[in-house]
Design an enzyme around this catalytic site. Structure first.
Site, mmCIF file in Angstrom:
data_model
loop_
_atom_site.group_PDB
_atom_site.id
_atom_site.type_symbol
_atom_site.label_atom_id
_atom_site.label_comp_id
_atom_site.label_asym_id
_atom_site.label_seq_id
_atom_site.Cartn_x
_atom_site.Cartn_y
_atom_site.Cartn_z
ATOM 1 N N GLY A 74 0.803 -1.214 0.000
ATOM 2 C CA GLY A 74 0.000 0.000 0.000
ATOM 3 C C GLY A 74 0.842 1.272 0.000
ATOM 4 O O GLY A 74 0.533 2.231 -0.717
ATOM 5 N N SER A 195 -3.252 -3.487 -0.828
ATOM 6 C CA SER A 195 -2.157 -4.176 -0.143
ATOM 7 C C SER A 195 -2.621 -5.564 0.279
ATOM 8 O O SER A 195 -3.640 -5.696 0.971
ATOM 9 C CB SER A 195 -1.758 -3.358 1.093
ATOM 10 O OG SER A 195 -0.784 -4.037 1.822
ATOM 11 N N HIS A 197 -1.586 -7.866 2.424
ATOM 12 C CA HIS A 197 -1.640 -8.372 3.811
ATOM 13 C C HIS A 197 -2.879 -7.904 4.565
ATOM 14 O O HIS A 197 -3.152 -8.357 5.674
ATOM 15 C CB HIS A 197 -0.355 -8.050 4.578
ATOM 16 C CG HIS A 197 -0.196 -6.627 5.025
ATOM 17 N ND1 HIS A 197 -0.426 -6.245 6.318
ATOM 18 C CD2 HIS A 197 0.192 -5.517 4.367
ATOM 19 C CE1 HIS A 197 -0.180 -4.938 6.441
ATOM 20 N NE2 HIS A 197 0.199 -4.475 5.266
ATOM 21 N N THR A 233 12.648 -7.497 -10.540
ATOM 22 C CA THR A 233 12.121 -8.857 -10.751
ATOM 23 C C THR A 233 10.885 -9.072 -9.884
ATOM 24 O O THR A 233 10.902 -8.769 -8.691
ATOM 25 C CB THR A 233 13.208 -9.899 -10.404
ATOM 26 O OG1 THR A 233 14.326 -9.623 -11.251
ATOM 27 C CG2 THR A 233 12.720 -11.317 -10.624
ATOM 28 N N CYS A 321 0.410 1.654 12.469
ATOM 29 C CA CYS A 321 1.695 2.318 12.306
ATOM 30 C C CYS A 321 1.947 3.315 13.423
ATOM 31 O O CYS A 321 3.055 3.778 13.594
ATOM 32 C CB CYS A 321 1.752 3.018 10.956
ATOM 33 S SG CYS A 321 0.941 2.097 9.672
HETATM 34 N N1 PLP Z 1 -3.135 2.931 3.466
HETATM 35 C C1 PLP Z 1 -3.948 2.521 4.464
HETATM 36 C C2 PLP Z 1 -5.345 3.063 4.557
HETATM 37 C C3 PLP Z 1 -3.487 1.599 5.417
HETATM 38 O O1 PLP Z 1 -4.290 1.196 6.397
HETATM 39 C C4 PLP Z 1 -2.147 1.120 5.298
HETATM 40 C C5 PLP Z 1 -1.604 0.197 6.319
HETATM 41 O O2 PLP Z 1 -2.007 0.170 7.461
HETATM 42 C C6 PLP Z 1 -1.359 1.573 4.226
HETATM 43 C C7 PLP Z 1 -1.885 2.481 3.334
HETATM 44 C C8 PLP Z 1 0.035 1.054 4.018
HETATM 45 O O3 PLP Z 1 -0.011 -0.236 3.467
HETATM 46 P P1 PLP Z 1 1.267 -1.233 3.550
HETATM 47 O O4 PLP Z 1 1.300 -1.733 4.956
HETATM 48 O O5 PLP Z 1 0.954 -2.315 2.586
HETATM 49 O O6 PLP Z 1 2.437 -0.442 3.148
#
Ligand code: PLP
Length: 376
Positions: A74, A195, A197, A233, A321
Protein backbone atom coordinates in the site's frame (compact mmCIF):
# COMPACT_ATOMS: atom_id res chain seq x y z
CA UNK A 1 -2.14 -24.53 33.42
CA UNK A 2 -3.88 -24.47 30.02
CA UNK A 3 -3.26 -21.32 28.06
CA UNK A 4 -6.31 -19.62 26.60
CA UNK A 5 -6.20 -19.31 22.82
CA UNK A 6 -5.09 -15.87 21.68
CA UNK A 7 -7.89 -13.79 20.17
CA UNK A 8 -6.55 -11.69 17.32
CA UNK A 9 -8.89 -8.73 16.84
CA UNK A 10 -6.60 -6.34 14.96
CA UNK A 11 -7.33 -7.31 11.35
CA UNK A 12 -7.08 -3.68 10.21
CA UNK A 13 -3.35 -3.88 11.09
CA UNK A 14 -2.77 -7.14 9.23
CA UNK A 15 -4.52 -10.44 8.57
CA UNK A 16 -3.53 -14.10 8.74
CA UNK A 17 -2.42 -15.74 5.50
CA UNK A 18 -5.14 -17.67 3.64
CA UNK A 19 -4.03 -21.32 3.65
CA UNK A 20 -4.98 -21.77 -0.03
CA UNK A 21 -2.85 -18.71 -0.83
CA UNK A 22 0.10 -20.30 0.98
CA UNK A 23 -0.38 -23.57 -0.93
CA UNK A 24 -0.47 -21.62 -4.21
CA UNK A 25 2.76 -19.78 -3.29
CA UNK A 26 4.93 -22.71 -2.24
CA UNK A 27 5.66 -24.23 -5.69
CA UNK A 28 6.98 -20.83 -6.85
CA UNK A 29 9.50 -20.83 -3.99
CA UNK A 30 10.51 -24.45 -4.61
CA UNK A 31 10.25 -26.18 -7.98
CA UNK A 32 9.06 -23.41 -10.31
CA UNK A 33 11.34 -20.64 -9.09
CA UNK A 34 12.21 -19.29 -12.54
CA UNK A 35 12.50 -15.60 -13.36
CA UNK A 36 9.37 -14.72 -15.38
CA UNK A 37 11.48 -12.53 -17.70
CA UNK A 38 13.79 -15.36 -18.77
CA UNK A 39 13.33 -16.76 -22.26
CA UNK A 40 13.76 -20.52 -21.68
CA UNK A 41 10.86 -22.90 -21.12
CA UNK A 42 11.68 -23.44 -17.39
CA UNK A 43 10.49 -19.90 -16.64
CA UNK A 44 7.26 -20.17 -18.59
CA UNK A 45 5.29 -21.46 -15.57
CA UNK A 46 6.26 -18.38 -13.55
CA UNK A 47 5.42 -16.08 -16.45
CA UNK A 48 2.03 -17.72 -16.91
CA UNK A 49 1.33 -17.54 -13.15
CA UNK A 50 2.09 -13.83 -13.21
CA UNK A 51 -0.36 -13.26 -16.05
CA UNK A 52 -3.05 -15.42 -14.38
CA UNK A 53 -2.64 -13.47 -11.14
CA UNK A 54 -2.96 -10.16 -13.01
CA UNK A 55 -6.14 -11.41 -14.71
CA UNK A 56 -7.64 -12.71 -11.45
CA UNK A 57 -6.98 -9.45 -9.63
CA UNK A 58 -8.32 -7.38 -12.52
CA UNK A 59 -11.50 -9.48 -12.56
CA UNK A 60 -12.04 -8.93 -8.81
CA UNK A 61 -12.19 -5.14 -9.26
CA UNK A 62 -13.54 -5.07 -12.86
CA UNK A 63 -10.32 -3.67 -14.36
CA UNK A 64 -8.26 -4.73 -17.38
CA UNK A 65 -5.22 -6.93 -16.61
CA UNK A 66 -2.89 -4.33 -18.14
CA UNK A 67 -4.23 -1.75 -15.67
CA UNK A 68 -2.83 -3.70 -12.68
CA UNK A 69 0.75 -2.90 -11.60
CA UNK A 70 2.34 -5.01 -8.88
CA UNK A 71 4.07 -3.05 -6.10
CA UNK A 72 5.56 -3.80 -2.69
CA UNK A 73 2.31 -2.83 -0.92
CA UNK A 74 0.00 0.00 0.00
CA UNK A 75 2.73 2.49 0.87
CA UNK A 76 4.47 2.13 -2.49
CA UNK A 77 1.18 2.26 -4.41
CA UNK A 78 0.19 5.48 -2.62
CA UNK A 79 3.64 7.04 -3.15
CA UNK A 80 3.63 6.14 -6.83
CA UNK A 81 0.09 7.42 -7.45
CA UNK A 82 0.91 10.82 -5.94
CA UNK A 83 4.55 11.29 -6.96
CA UNK A 84 4.11 9.84 -10.44
CA UNK A 85 1.51 12.32 -11.70
CA UNK A 86 2.18 15.58 -13.48
CA UNK A 87 -0.53 17.42 -11.49
CA UNK A 88 0.79 20.65 -9.97
CA UNK A 89 -1.87 20.76 -7.28
CA UNK A 90 -2.78 17.83 -5.02
CA UNK A 91 -5.77 17.60 -2.70
CA UNK A 92 -6.02 14.97 0.03
CA UNK A 93 -8.29 14.39 2.97
CA UNK A 94 -7.36 15.15 6.56
CA UNK A 95 -8.06 11.52 7.51
CA UNK A 96 -5.65 9.84 5.05
CA UNK A 97 -3.03 7.28 6.05
CA UNK A 98 0.52 8.60 6.55
CA UNK A 99 1.53 6.98 3.24
CA UNK A 100 -0.57 9.72 1.59
CA UNK A 101 -0.01 12.55 4.09
CA UNK A 102 3.78 12.20 4.12
CA UNK A 103 3.91 11.81 0.33
CA UNK A 104 2.01 15.10 0.06
CA UNK A 105 4.41 16.77 2.51
CA UNK A 106 7.39 15.53 0.48
CA UNK A 107 5.77 16.90 -2.69
CA UNK A 108 5.15 20.23 -0.96
CA UNK A 109 8.87 20.44 -0.17
CA UNK A 110 9.62 19.90 -3.83
CA UNK A 111 7.40 22.81 -4.86
CA UNK A 112 3.95 21.27 -5.51
CA UNK A 113 0.88 22.92 -4.11
CA UNK A 114 -1.02 20.69 -1.73
CA UNK A 115 -4.32 21.20 0.05
CA UNK A 116 -5.89 19.29 2.91
CA UNK A 117 -9.65 18.69 2.64
CA UNK A 118 -11.62 18.82 5.88
CA UNK A 119 -13.71 15.81 6.86
CA UNK A 120 -17.04 15.42 8.70
CA UNK A 121 -17.54 13.77 12.11
CA UNK A 122 -17.14 10.35 10.47
CA UNK A 123 -13.87 11.23 8.66
CA UNK A 124 -15.65 11.39 5.29
CA UNK A 125 -15.11 14.06 2.65
CA UNK A 126 -18.39 15.76 1.80
CA UNK A 127 -19.26 16.51 -1.80
CA UNK A 128 -19.81 20.24 -1.13
CA UNK A 129 -16.39 20.66 0.49
CA UNK A 130 -14.68 18.95 -2.47
CA UNK A 131 -16.65 20.94 -5.07
CA UNK A 132 -15.48 24.23 -3.52
CA UNK A 133 -11.81 23.23 -3.55
CA UNK A 134 -11.22 21.40 -6.84
CA UNK A 135 -9.72 23.05 -9.91
CA UNK A 136 -8.90 21.74 -13.38
CA UNK A 137 -5.89 19.37 -13.57
CA UNK A 138 -5.84 18.73 -9.81
CA UNK A 139 -5.05 15.28 -8.46
CA UNK A 140 -7.40 14.34 -5.63
CA UNK A 141 -6.61 11.47 -3.25
CA UNK A 142 -9.37 10.33 -0.90
CA UNK A 143 -9.31 7.00 0.90
CA UNK A 144 -12.08 4.49 0.30
CA UNK A 145 -12.30 3.36 3.94
CA UNK A 146 -10.61 4.81 6.98
CA UNK A 147 -8.10 2.59 8.78
CA UNK A 148 -8.78 4.00 12.24
CA UNK A 149 -12.55 4.34 12.41
CA UNK A 150 -13.68 2.27 9.42
CA UNK A 151 -15.95 4.87 7.75
CA UNK A 152 -16.45 4.45 4.00
CA UNK A 153 -16.37 7.45 1.65
CA UNK A 154 -18.84 7.88 -1.23
CA UNK A 155 -16.05 7.34 -3.75
CA UNK A 156 -18.32 7.18 -6.83
CA UNK A 157 -19.76 10.62 -6.10
CA UNK A 158 -16.39 12.18 -5.20
CA UNK A 159 -14.74 10.81 -8.37
CA UNK A 160 -17.60 12.25 -10.45
CA UNK A 161 -17.06 15.71 -8.93
CA UNK A 162 -13.32 15.53 -9.63
CA UNK A 163 -13.87 14.45 -13.24
CA UNK A 164 -16.49 17.15 -13.70
CA UNK A 165 -13.80 19.69 -12.83
CA UNK A 166 -11.24 18.05 -15.12
CA UNK A 167 -9.13 16.45 -12.38
CA UNK A 168 -7.73 12.97 -11.70
CA UNK A 169 -8.97 10.80 -8.84
CA UNK A 170 -6.93 8.37 -6.73
CA UNK A 171 -8.26 6.31 -3.85
CA UNK A 172 -6.28 4.50 -1.17
CA UNK A 173 -8.42 1.36 -0.94
CA UNK A 174 -5.97 -0.57 1.25
CA UNK A 175 -8.57 -1.22 3.97
CA UNK A 176 -11.41 -1.83 1.53
CA UNK A 177 -10.10 -4.25 -1.11
CA UNK A 178 -11.23 -7.80 -0.32
CA UNK A 179 -13.70 -6.54 2.29
CA UNK A 180 -16.31 -4.55 0.37
CA UNK A 181 -17.33 -4.92 -3.30
CA UNK A 182 -15.19 -2.75 -5.60
CA UNK A 183 -15.88 -2.05 -9.26
CA UNK A 184 -13.46 0.51 -10.67
CA UNK A 185 -15.72 1.09 -13.69
CA UNK A 186 -18.80 1.84 -11.61
CA UNK A 187 -16.78 4.00 -9.19
CA UNK A 188 -14.97 5.80 -12.00
CA UNK A 189 -11.64 6.04 -10.13
CA UNK A 190 -8.44 6.65 -12.12
CA UNK A 191 -6.06 5.01 -9.66
CA UNK A 192 -6.56 2.68 -6.70
CA UNK A 193 -4.04 1.36 -4.14
CA UNK A 194 -4.26 -2.06 -2.49
CA UNK A 195 -2.16 -4.18 -0.14
CA UNK A 196 -2.33 -7.98 0.09
CA UNK A 197 -1.64 -8.37 3.81
CA UNK A 198 -4.91 -6.58 4.58
CA UNK A 199 -6.95 -9.25 2.76
CA UNK A 200 -5.28 -12.47 3.92
CA UNK A 201 -2.48 -12.32 1.37
CA UNK A 202 1.26 -12.17 2.11
CA UNK A 203 3.07 -9.06 3.35
CA UNK A 204 5.22 -6.86 1.14
CA UNK A 205 3.07 -7.10 -1.97
CA UNK A 206 0.24 -4.98 -3.34
CA UNK A 207 -0.95 -3.39 -6.52
CA UNK A 208 -1.82 -0.07 -8.06
CA UNK A 209 -4.70 0.08 -10.52
CA UNK A 210 -3.96 2.75 -13.15
CA UNK A 211 -6.74 3.39 -15.67
CA UNK A 212 -5.60 3.12 -19.30
CA UNK A 213 -4.71 6.59 -20.56
CA UNK A 214 -3.56 7.96 -17.16
CA UNK A 215 0.10 8.95 -17.42
CA UNK A 216 2.38 8.10 -14.49
CA UNK A 217 6.12 8.67 -14.32
CA UNK A 218 8.05 5.48 -13.45
CA UNK A 219 8.51 5.01 -9.73
CA UNK A 220 11.37 2.51 -10.09
CA UNK A 221 13.80 2.74 -12.97
CA UNK A 222 15.58 -0.36 -14.22
CA UNK A 223 14.37 -3.30 -16.29
CA UNK A 224 11.24 -3.63 -18.38
CA UNK A 225 9.00 -5.36 -15.83
CA UNK A 226 5.41 -4.18 -15.39
CA UNK A 227 5.19 -2.80 -18.94
CA UNK A 228 8.40 -0.88 -18.30
CA UNK A 229 6.75 1.21 -15.55
CA UNK A 230 7.89 -0.48 -12.35
CA UNK A 231 11.27 -2.16 -12.63
CA UNK A 232 12.48 -5.08 -10.51
CA UNK A 233 12.12 -8.86 -10.75
CA UNK A 234 8.55 -9.70 -9.78
CA UNK A 235 7.89 -11.46 -6.46
CA UNK A 236 6.03 -14.31 -8.15
CA UNK A 237 5.12 -16.35 -5.02
CA UNK A 238 3.71 -13.27 -3.26
CA UNK A 239 1.81 -12.15 -6.36
CA UNK A 240 0.26 -15.61 -6.76
CA UNK A 241 -0.64 -15.62 -3.04
CA UNK A 242 -2.18 -12.16 -3.32
CA UNK A 243 -4.36 -13.16 -6.28
CA UNK A 244 -5.54 -16.36 -4.55
CA UNK A 245 -6.34 -14.52 -1.32
CA UNK A 246 -8.26 -11.79 -3.14
CA UNK A 247 -10.24 -14.28 -5.21
CA UNK A 248 -11.21 -16.20 -2.04
CA UNK A 249 -12.06 -13.04 -0.09
CA UNK A 250 -14.26 -11.77 -2.91
CA UNK A 251 -16.04 -15.11 -3.18
CA UNK A 252 -16.68 -15.25 0.59
CA UNK A 253 -17.48 -11.54 0.96
CA UNK A 254 -21.29 -11.77 1.40
CA UNK A 255 -21.04 -14.56 4.01
CA UNK A 256 -18.19 -12.86 5.85
CA UNK A 257 -19.97 -9.51 5.89
CA UNK A 258 -23.05 -11.10 7.44
CA UNK A 259 -20.99 -12.97 10.04
CA UNK A 260 -18.96 -9.86 10.93
CA UNK A 261 -22.06 -7.74 11.24
CA UNK A 262 -23.50 -10.23 13.78
CA UNK A 263 -20.19 -10.07 15.73
CA UNK A 264 -20.19 -6.27 15.78
CA UNK A 265 -23.84 -6.21 16.93
CA UNK A 266 -23.14 -8.65 19.72
CA UNK A 267 -20.02 -6.75 20.80
CA UNK A 268 -21.71 -3.34 20.78
CA UNK A 269 -24.80 -4.54 22.61
CA UNK A 270 -22.71 -6.15 25.37
CA UNK A 271 -20.49 -3.09 25.82
CA UNK A 272 -23.40 -0.66 25.72
CA UNK A 273 -25.32 -2.53 28.42
CA UNK A 274 -22.38 -2.28 30.83
CA UNK A 275 -20.89 1.06 29.76
CA UNK A 276 -23.73 3.27 28.44
CA UNK A 277 -21.51 6.35 28.17
CA UNK A 278 -19.27 4.71 25.55
CA UNK A 279 -18.58 6.78 22.40
CA UNK A 280 -18.71 4.90 19.09
CA UNK A 281 -16.58 6.46 16.35
CA UNK A 282 -17.19 6.09 12.63
CA UNK A 283 -20.25 6.12 10.40
CA UNK A 284 -22.73 3.59 11.85
CA UNK A 285 -24.43 3.18 8.47
CA UNK A 286 -21.38 2.97 6.24
CA UNK A 287 -18.48 1.20 7.88
CA UNK A 288 -16.05 -1.61 7.09
CA UNK A 289 -17.36 -5.04 8.16
CA UNK A 290 -15.97 -6.07 11.57
CA UNK A 291 -14.49 -2.63 12.29
CA UNK A 292 -15.19 -0.93 15.63
CA UNK A 293 -13.70 2.21 17.17
CA UNK A 294 -14.82 3.09 20.67
CA UNK A 295 -13.77 5.57 23.34
CA UNK A 296 -14.23 4.66 27.00
CA UNK A 297 -14.23 7.81 29.15
CA UNK A 298 -11.29 8.22 31.57
CA UNK A 299 -9.68 4.92 30.58
CA UNK A 300 -6.41 5.15 28.70
CA UNK A 301 -6.64 3.15 25.47
CA UNK A 302 -3.01 2.15 25.88
CA UNK A 303 -3.54 0.77 29.42
CA UNK A 304 -6.55 -1.14 28.14
CA UNK A 305 -4.51 -2.52 25.22
CA UNK A 306 -1.81 -3.86 27.56
CA UNK A 307 -4.32 -5.37 29.99
CA UNK A 308 -6.14 -7.08 27.13
CA UNK A 309 -2.81 -8.33 25.79
CA UNK A 310 -2.14 -9.97 29.16
CA UNK A 311 -5.56 -11.63 28.83
CA UNK A 312 -4.62 -12.96 25.36
CA UNK A 313 -6.45 -10.41 23.21
CA UNK A 314 -4.87 -8.24 20.49
CA UNK A 315 -6.51 -4.90 19.70
CA UNK A 316 -5.13 -1.51 18.75
CA UNK A 317 -5.34 2.02 20.10
CA UNK A 318 -5.42 3.58 16.63
CA UNK A 319 -3.60 3.01 13.36
CA UNK A 320 -1.12 0.11 13.51
CA UNK A 321 1.69 2.32 12.31
CA UNK A 322 1.05 4.63 15.27
CA UNK A 323 0.95 2.01 17.97
CA UNK A 324 4.34 3.03 19.42
CA UNK A 325 3.55 6.68 19.41
CA UNK A 326 1.66 8.55 22.12
CA UNK A 327 0.69 11.31 19.69
CA UNK A 328 -3.01 11.91 19.34
CA UNK A 329 -4.29 10.35 16.15
CA UNK A 330 -4.75 12.88 13.34
CA UNK A 331 -7.95 11.08 12.33
CA UNK A 332 -9.57 11.43 15.75
CA UNK A 333 -8.46 15.07 15.81
CA UNK A 334 -9.94 15.63 12.35
CA UNK A 335 -13.35 14.26 13.41
CA UNK A 336 -13.38 16.63 16.38
CA UNK A 337 -12.99 14.06 19.16
CA UNK A 338 -11.63 15.69 22.34
CA UNK A 339 -7.99 15.10 23.26
CA UNK A 340 -9.10 13.15 26.34
CA UNK A 341 -11.46 10.83 24.46
CA UNK A 342 -8.88 10.35 21.70
CA UNK A 343 -6.49 8.95 24.31
CA UNK A 344 -9.29 6.67 25.53
CA UNK A 345 -9.87 5.11 22.11
CA UNK A 346 -9.58 1.47 21.08
CA UNK A 347 -9.80 -0.02 17.61
CA UNK A 348 -11.15 -3.55 17.35
CA UNK A 349 -11.21 -5.15 13.93
CA UNK A 350 -12.68 -8.62 13.72
CA UNK A 351 -11.92 -10.84 10.75
CA UNK A 352 -13.50 -13.91 9.17
CA UNK A 353 -11.34 -16.09 11.45
CA UNK A 354 -13.07 -14.70 14.55
CA UNK A 355 -16.30 -16.09 15.96
CA UNK A 356 -19.27 -14.56 17.80
CA UNK A 357 -17.84 -16.18 20.94
CA UNK A 358 -14.62 -14.17 20.37
CA UNK A 359 -16.64 -10.97 20.06
CA UNK A 360 -18.40 -11.73 23.33
CA UNK A 361 -15.14 -12.60 25.11
CA UNK A 362 -13.45 -9.39 23.93
CA UNK A 363 -16.45 -7.31 25.05
CA UNK A 364 -16.61 -9.00 28.47
CA UNK A 365 -12.85 -8.62 29.01
CA UNK A 366 -13.06 -4.93 28.12
CA UNK A 367 -15.92 -4.47 30.60
CA UNK A 368 -14.04 -6.25 33.36
CA UNK A 369 -10.79 -4.30 32.67
CA UNK A 370 -12.82 -1.07 32.49
CA UNK A 371 -14.25 -1.73 35.97
CA UNK A 372 -10.80 -2.57 37.30
CA UNK A 373 -9.24 0.60 35.86
CA UNK A 374 -12.14 2.74 37.16
CA UNK A 375 -11.65 1.35 40.67
CA UNK A 376 -8.00 2.45 40.56
N1 PLP B 1 -3.13 2.93 3.47
C1 PLP B 1 -3.95 2.52 4.46
C2 PLP B 1 -5.35 3.06 4.56
C3 PLP B 1 -3.49 1.60 5.42
O1 PLP B 1 -4.29 1.20 6.40
C4 PLP B 1 -2.15 1.12 5.30
C5 PLP B 1 -1.60 0.20 6.32
O2 PLP B 1 -2.01 0.17 7.46
C6 PLP B 1 -1.36 1.57 4.23
C7 PLP B 1 -1.89 2.48 3.33
C8 PLP B 1 0.03 1.05 4.02
O3 PLP B 1 -0.01 -0.24 3.47
P1 PLP B 1 1.27 -1.23 3.55
O4 PLP B 1 1.30 -1.73 4.96
O5 PLP B 1 0.95 -2.32 2.59
O6 PLP B 1 2.44 -0.44 3.15
Amino acid sequence: MTRRPYIYADNAATTSLDSEALDAMLPFMKETFGNPSSLYSFSRTAKRALQNAREQIAECINALPEEIYFTSGGTESDNWALKGTQAKHILYSAAEHHAIINSCLALKNSGKRIKKLLVNQYAQVEAASLSCSIKCDDLVSIMMANNEIGSINDIGLLAKIVHGAGGIFHTDAVQAVGHIPIDVQALGVDMLSASAHKFNGPKGIGFLFVRKGIKLVNFMDGGQQELGNRAGTENVPAIVGMATALKNNCRNMPNNAEKLSRMVCRFQKTIYQAIPNVTWNGDPANRLPGHISLSLPDISGESMLHLLDLRGIAVSTGAACNSKSTRISHVLKAIGLSRELSKDTLRISFGANNSEADALTVANEIISMYKKLREK
